[in-house]
Design an enzyme around this catalytic site. Sequence first.
Site, PDB file in Angstrom:
ATOM      1  N   GLY A   1      15.166  36.876  28.103  1.00 24.31           N
ATOM      2  CA  GLY A   1      15.782  35.754  28.517  1.00 24.31           C
ATOM      3  C   GLY A   1      16.341  34.998  27.235  1.00 24.31           C
TER       4      GLY A   1
ATOM      5  N   CYS B   1      42.013  40.370  45.565  1.00 24.50           N
ATOM      6  CA  CYS B   1      42.538  39.585  46.529  1.00 24.50           C
ATOM      7  C   CYS B   1      41.713  38.263  46.942  1.00 24.50           C
ATOM      8  CB  CYS B   1      42.756  40.370  47.988  1.00 24.50           C
ATOM      9  SG  CYS B   1      43.827  41.990  47.499  1.00 24.50           S
ATOM     10  N   GLU B   2      41.340  37.679  45.993  1.00 22.35           N
ATOM     11  CA  GLU B   2      40.527  36.317  45.938  1.00 22.35           C
ATOM     12  C   GLU B   2      41.136  35.276  45.199  1.00 22.35           C
ATOM     13  OE1 GLU B   2      37.487  36.176  47.626  1.00 22.35           O
ATOM     14  OE2 GLU B   2      37.238  38.191  48.172  1.00 22.35           O
TER      15      GLU B   2
END
Length: 426
Positions: A247, A355-356
């Site tokens: 982390g 395609c976004e």
Amino acid sequence: MSSLPANLLPDNATIAPDGRLKIAGVDAIELADRFGTPLFVYDEDHVRARCREAREAFPDGVAYASKAFLCKSMARLAHEEGMLLDVASGGEMYVARQAGVPADRLVLHGNNKSLVELRYAMREGIHRVVVDSFDELDRIAGLARDEGLPAPKILLRITPGVEAHTHEFVQTGQDDSKFGFGVRVGHAKAAIERARALEAEGALRLVGLHAHVGSQVFEVGSFEKVIEVLTPIFAPLGLEELCIGGGLGVAYVEGETSGSIREWGAAIRRACEAQGLRARITAEPGRSIVAAAALTLYRIGTIKEIPGVRTYVSVNGGMSDNPRPVLYGSGYETFLARSADAERTRTIRLVGKHCESGDLLVREGKVPADIAVGDVISTPVTGAYGYSLGSNYNKVPRPAVVFVRDGQVREVVRRETWDDLLRLDL
Ligand SMILES: *Cc1c(COP(=O)(O)O)cnc(C)c1O
């Protein structure tokens, strides 16, 4: 209006007098020309140096969290450097085993390990299984009893339930988590009792506890809280190992700084001493080992300036090779490989080819004013959770990955081909 901060580049990156970026002595644009783009370029000695630092910081044992970036060469490298490997699925375990990493150097994680995965781990003699649920305890006991598989050494994953102010680290340490055995709800105590009973039956060996409190944690001091919370649970048990997970955060953009692995280890040691905790303290860093070791090279395909709005710079990759900006809103820097130390006076939005509309890599990227179609543009600090989180969306082939070291380059993952895209079709 600033040039790229040098601390975001791999350790062995240099900028030639003409401004071109080199990594471990290898010219970045030549790499892009030879291997194509997008391309992940890892500074191998940077990764090795972080592995060594982690081993020194956690001499009782430290695992590389392979989900950050895994291929056979990476698994071998971490193993050669003396790290264990944390694998979070049968697939990750399989890759590590195929790379030649012995099973007794692997730690198996996961909140829903299947019978198949547990059987694989137990049969091969895995170093540790980090047990996450009562169902998993039952499954391990069943495999030991019904199939006669050797009793695995286990850690119990504890969810400490710390509400440490507003810190990011609360995010996987809270009571309300799919992971682990919660302390406050009594699950931790019950799991310890159940594990002890199964140990008496010879089904497993309980060697310690584990807690992983979140990712991209910046304050090394935050980990001290974990030790504080776990000590009263851990100390009376007389167990040998306490794993504090991974982390540790890394800097991604200008202005960010992070503690080193060395400082992280020292903070943990101090906290253990303050609590009078005696145990083997182990850890599982992923991001802090590989993130800053790599950068991605893309080729600019289109530049669209919308007057009064913004400039879109499209590259030949996107959310398929780095979904972190889409998933987490993560920021990255941008720079040109041909003028890596140039003043970046122009603000652009770096977008992919998918395609976004959401397919963005850098929301507000800075680049030199003379940016042009055909340029090789780079995002640094993409060595963790980039390739590994990638996809084939839009049937865009996955990039190649190269390791560079001492002026030499080796391709460790080849670029996917269009034929590869049909490999699974029947
Ligand atoms: C993801 C994960 C890690 C590694 O986290 P980083 O933020 O990459 O250091 C370690 N342990 C567990 C259990 C994890 O899920």
